[in-house]
Design an enzyme around this catalytic site. Sequence first.
Site, PDB file in Angstrom:
ATOM      1  N   GLY A 263       0.833  -1.274  -0.051  1.00  0.00           N
ATOM      2  CA  GLY A 263      -0.045   0.140   0.080  1.00  0.00           C
ATOM      3  C   GLY A 263       0.723   1.304  -0.141  1.00  0.00           C
ATOM      4  N   PRO A 300       5.176  -4.292  -1.153  1.00  0.00           N
ATOM      5  CA  PRO A 300       5.027  -3.184  -2.038  1.00  0.00           C
ATOM      6  C   PRO A 300       4.422  -3.696  -3.473  1.00  0.00           C
ATOM      7  CG  PRO A 300       7.266  -3.567  -2.034  1.00  0.00           C
ATOM      8  CD  PRO A 300       6.535  -4.226  -1.023  1.00  0.00           C
ATOM      9  N   GLY A 301       3.211  -3.234  -4.097  1.00  0.00           N
ATOM     10  CA  GLY A 301       2.802  -3.565  -5.396  1.00  0.00           C
ATOM     11  C   GLY A 301       3.138  -2.475  -6.300  1.00  0.00           C
ATOM     12  N   ARG A 302       2.123  -1.520  -6.087  1.00  0.00           N
ATOM     13  CA  ARG A 302       2.276  -0.391  -6.801  1.00  0.00           C
ATOM     14  C   ARG A 302       3.518   0.485  -6.833  1.00  0.00           C
ATOM     15  NH1 ARG A 302      -2.553   2.467  -7.285  1.00  0.00           N
ATOM     16  NH2 ARG A 302      -3.358   1.088  -5.823  1.00  0.00           N
ATOM     17  N   TYR A 342     -12.106   3.720  -9.813  1.00  0.00           N
ATOM     18  CA  TYR A 342     -11.814   4.395  -8.599  1.00  0.00           C
ATOM     19  C   TYR A 342     -11.578   6.055  -8.755  1.00  0.00           C
ATOM     20  CZ  TYR A 342      -9.404  -0.131  -7.814  1.00  0.00           C
ATOM     21  OH  TYR A 342      -8.920  -1.505  -7.833  1.00  0.00           O
ATOM     22  N   CYS A 375     -18.644   2.141 -24.887  1.00  0.00           N
ATOM     23  CA  CYS A 375     -20.010   2.941 -24.747  1.00  0.00           C
ATOM     24  C   CYS A 375     -20.280   2.978 -23.627  1.00  0.00           C
ATOM     25  CB  CYS A 375     -21.128   2.139 -25.721  1.00  0.00           C
ATOM     26  SG  CYS A 375     -21.351   2.753 -27.139  1.00  0.00           S
ATOM     27  N   GLU A 376     -19.842   3.581 -22.570  1.00  0.00           N
ATOM     28  CA  GLU A 376     -20.063   3.906 -21.236  1.00  0.00           C
ATOM     29  C   GLU A 376     -19.777   5.127 -20.838  1.00  0.00           C
ATOM     30  OE1 GLU A 376     -20.832   1.838 -18.799  1.00  0.00           O
ATOM     31  OE2 GLU A 376     -20.879  -0.030 -19.743  1.00  0.00           O
TER      32      GLU A 376
HETATM   33  C1  LIG Z   1      -2.594  -5.838  -3.408  1.00  0.00           C
HETATM   34  C2  LIG Z   1      -1.885  -6.036  -2.271  1.00  0.00           C
HETATM   35  C3  LIG Z   1      -0.602  -5.753  -1.999  1.00  0.00           C
HETATM   36  C4  LIG Z   1      -0.100  -4.522  -2.630  1.00  0.00           C
HETATM   37  O1  LIG Z   1      -0.769  -3.439  -2.562  1.00  0.00           O
HETATM   38  P1  LIG Z   1      -0.046  -2.033  -3.116  1.00  0.00           P
HETATM   39  O2  LIG Z   1      -1.046  -1.158  -3.105  1.00  0.00           O
HETATM   40  O3  LIG Z   1      -0.135  -2.301  -4.653  1.00  0.00           O
HETATM   41  O4  LIG Z   1       1.138  -1.909  -2.482  1.00  0.00           O
HETATM   42  C5  LIG Z   1      -0.070  -6.121  -0.861  1.00  0.00           C
HETATM   43  N1  LIG Z   1      -0.535  -7.139  -0.332  1.00  0.00           N
HETATM   44  C6  LIG Z   1      -1.671  -7.880  -0.326  1.00  0.00           C
HETATM   45  C7  LIG Z   1      -2.060  -8.845   0.410  1.00  0.00           C
HETATM   46  C8  LIG Z   1      -2.541  -7.140  -1.372  1.00  0.00           C
HETATM   47  O5  LIG Z   1      -3.585  -7.585  -1.587  1.00  0.00           O
END
Ligand SMILES: *Cc1c(COP(=O)(O)O)cnc(C)c1O
Length: 459
Positions: A263, A300-302, A342, A375-376
């Site tokens: 996150g 971290p993902g994002r 979002y 079409c939205e």
């Molecule tokens: C989606 C997710 C993340 C990553 O979230 P980001 O906002 O992309 O950093 C980490 N842990 C879990 C369990 C998730 O579902």
Amino acid sequence: MTDVDGVASAEANPVTRRLTDWDRARLTALANTYGTPLYVQDLDRVRQNCARMRSAFPDADVRYAVKAHTGRAVLETVREAGLDAECASAGEVDRALTAGFTGERVHYTAVNPPARDLDRVVDIAAEAPAMTITLGAVDTLDRLTERGYDGRACLRVNPGVGAGHHAKVRTGAAPKFGIPYDRAERVAREAATRVDVVGIHAHAGSGIDADDLEDHRSLVSRMGSLARSLTAPATDELAADSADDGQIVTDPLALEYVDVGGGFGVPYRADEPPLDLDAVAEATRDALGVLPGVDLAVEPGRYVVADAGVLLTRVNTVKPTASEVVVGVDAGMTDLLRPAMYDAYHPIRLLGGATAAPAPADRESTSVTVAGPICETGDVFCRDRRIERPVRGDLLAVGITGAYGYEMASQYNSRPRSAEVALAGGDARLVRRRERHADLTRVERDATADADDETGGSR
Ligand SMILES: *Cc1c(COP(=O)(O)O)cnc(C)c1O
């Protein structure tokens, strides 16, 4: 942990790469070569983001949340940069293994897992027993043990604290996720009679920024307290209370880690300050408190992939209206869902390129709505945004689309998914070809073929 490669200087590794930092001529050449809509993902930038994460959290296990971008080139880059893989489905576990992650670097978080996913993951775990499965419900444990699983497990806790940029991504307090905090110790000690409990986990949500730091702190501190209880003997009270209706492990549990989730926010707007990762890391360590022998883990993902990606799209139509100019482009919500889903903000830049049109810098700015071909009504990337006035044939770049961009793409309106190019050094490589119309009907044709097989050939 080894030294962090890729960090040359602050200049070579800025905290955020903005849309204006991309080279216009190069993006234009890519669009001309590969067509639009086109995702561009810079693997060098992914590497830098990994390095920044690891240097902010030098003692922690850093696990890339694969769902932000599952492309193989990205996964290989992240693996080489020393991060583990955090997977949300059996499909993602398969992808991580295919990209070369070994079992001990794969963490599968089962959210209400379908039977097919559990079957597959238990099969994989038999081959790769160092893999860890994170459970968010007691009956998920039942379903795993029914399948003969007695391996490594981690307990997902619902910390009762949520955070994030939109209600749809705040998971920390949503009942869907995790074991309620006040039951977590007991559930973990019960689980430990059946599987090897190696960690606890919580994820507050997505898009944490400076304003959410206090929520993050309280999540981490609750997880620290829980870990301290679990790594001590069970209290007499808990032992007595559990004696009637089941077994618990009363000895200290050998926890390897406390995973406080992902996150980490990315500043999509030019005037937003970037996240101070070192401050977040310090607050995290501080809130976690002393936990001898137990590692911190983050997911971290994002943060790893967002600013490494742009989406290139071509202007199809320009329609002046009384209030604004509607700019119709060839990418839409099927390519990039975040604005429609979002209300997410993405920066948009005019790259120009239309025949005989002046360079972007020589045009007047105007208020535009950039709209896709679906079409939205919600299929717009922005409303009332001031940019230099586009004309038909121009290229636009949509910025910070490397996370949850291609990943959330669909074929709605029978739109083939876009192509994707990966950059590394001076090279560009097509990593996902553009879908064709034939791809849209493939599963229907396959279904007919399967049915024919079952009935002994076509009739
Ligand atoms: C989606 C997710 C993340 C990553 O979230 P980001 O906002 O992309 O950093 C980490 N842990 C879990 C369990 C998730 O579902």
